[in-house]
Design an enzyme around this catalytic site. Structure first.
Site: not given
Length: 268
Positions: A62, A120, A213
Site C-alpha cells: 500500500h 500487503d 507503514s
C-alpha cells in the site's frame, strides 16, 4: 540472494507511538522510501522498509497506492540533520552520510489489488548492490526455527512515523507490542475480512502509526548461538488514534509470504 543467517540481523546495544528513540546505527536494516514530494522535505519519506539482501528491500504494497518511490534511503538516523553524530566519552562520533539508492524494479504481490488490506507486501529491487557496513546491514528473515518464533508473543516495531504528539518523528522510534488473538482483529475490522496471512497486535499504549507503514515487526531471537533480529511482520494498517485506544493493529505475516519472497528474488 538472501544473506547468510549468521551474518544478518546484527545490532548494537540499544538503550513509534509512546516508544523510545533508537540508538544511532543500532538498526542498520531500517530503510525509508523517498518520494518526489517537493513541498515538504519530511513528507518525501512517507513509508518505511527493511533491507533483506544487498539488492532487495521489503515493504508494504500500500506504500505504492498514490505514488511510487523514486529511491530507497539507507543508513539514516535523524532526518532533520545532514550529519548524524553522537557523544561517546566526551568525544563526538559521526556516522557516514545516508545513501539514497535508485530503484530498478517494484514488485507488488499479485493478490494485493483484490483487497486493500490483504497481501500487503512488496519487494523493491535496488539498481545496485549495497555495501554492508556497521550502519547498513540486512535483517534476518524467519527461514528456520519457525515454530519457536511463532511461540513468541512480544515484538518490537520501529519507524519514523507519527508519535503520541501527533507529529512525525525525525528519528527512528521503537516500541514493544504484544501479539493478540486473531479474533480481536476480526471483531475490530470485520469489513476487511482478517485472514491467516496477517498478524494481530495490541494497539494499546504503544503502537505503530502513520508513516511507519512498510516498516518491520521484529523479534529478538537466538540464531546460531547469537542474538539476532528477525522480521516477522510488516506494518500494514490500524486505528486512526494509534496507541491511544483498544483497537489492535494489523501486520502482514512475513513467514506466510516466504515462498513468494524467495521466488520473486530468484526470478528478478
Amino acid at each position: 540472494m538472501l544473506r547468510n543467517e549468521t551474518e544478518c540481523g546484527k545490532f548494537t546495544l540499544a538503550k513509534v507511538t509512546n516508544g523510545r528513540e533508537v540508538r544511532i546505527g543500532s538498526r542498520p536494516w531500517m530503510a525509508l522510501l523517498r518520494y518526489n514530494e517537493t513541498t515538504n522535505y519530511r513528507n518525501q519519506f512517507a513509508c518505511g522498509a527493511t533491507l533483506i539482501s544487498k539488492r532487495f528491500v521489503l515493504t508494504a504494497a500500500h506504500c505504492m497506492n498514490t505514488a511510487n518511490p523514486v529511491a530507497v534511503r539507507l543508513g539514516e538516523h535523524n532526518l532533520s540533520t545532514e550529519e548524524d553524530c553522537v557523544m561517546v566519552r566526551s568525544q563526538t562520533r559521526c556516522q557516514p552520510a545516508p545513501q539514497d539508492i535508485g530503484i530498478e524494479k517494484i514488485i507488488l504481490h499479485e493478490g494485493f489489488p483484490e483487497n486493500v488490506t490483504h497481501n500487503d507486501i512488496a519487494l523493491i529491487k535496488l539498481n545496485r548492490d549495497v555495501e554492508y557496513s556497521p550502519q547498513i546491514n540486512s535483517i534476518c528473515l524467519p527461514l528456520s526455527q519457525q515454530k519457536a518464533i511463532l511461540e513468541q508473543s512480544i515484538y518490537l516495531v520501529t519507524g519514523w512515523g507519527m508519535t503520541e504528539n501527533r507529529t512525525m518523528s525525525n528519528v527512528p522510534m521503537e516500541a514493544y507490542v504484544n501479539r493478540v488473538d486473531t479474533q480481536d482483529c476480526k471483531d475490530a475490522y470485520s469489513k476487511y475480512a482478517f485472514v491467516d496471512t496477517q498478524i494481530c497486535v495490541s494497539g494499546e499504549a504503544q503502537d505503530s502509526c502513520s508513516g511507519d507503514s512498510g516498516g518491520p515487526l521484529q523479534s529478538l531471537f537466538r540464531y546460531h548461538g547469537q542474538q539476532r533480529f528477525v522480521q516477522v511482520g510488516i506494518v500494514s494498517f490500524g486505528p486512526a488514534n494509534c496507541g491511544q485506544g483498544s483497537l489492535p493493529s494489523v501486520y502482514t505475516d512475513v513467514m506466510a509470504f516466504l515462498p513468494w519472497i524467495t521466488n520473486q528474488i530468484a526470478r528478478s
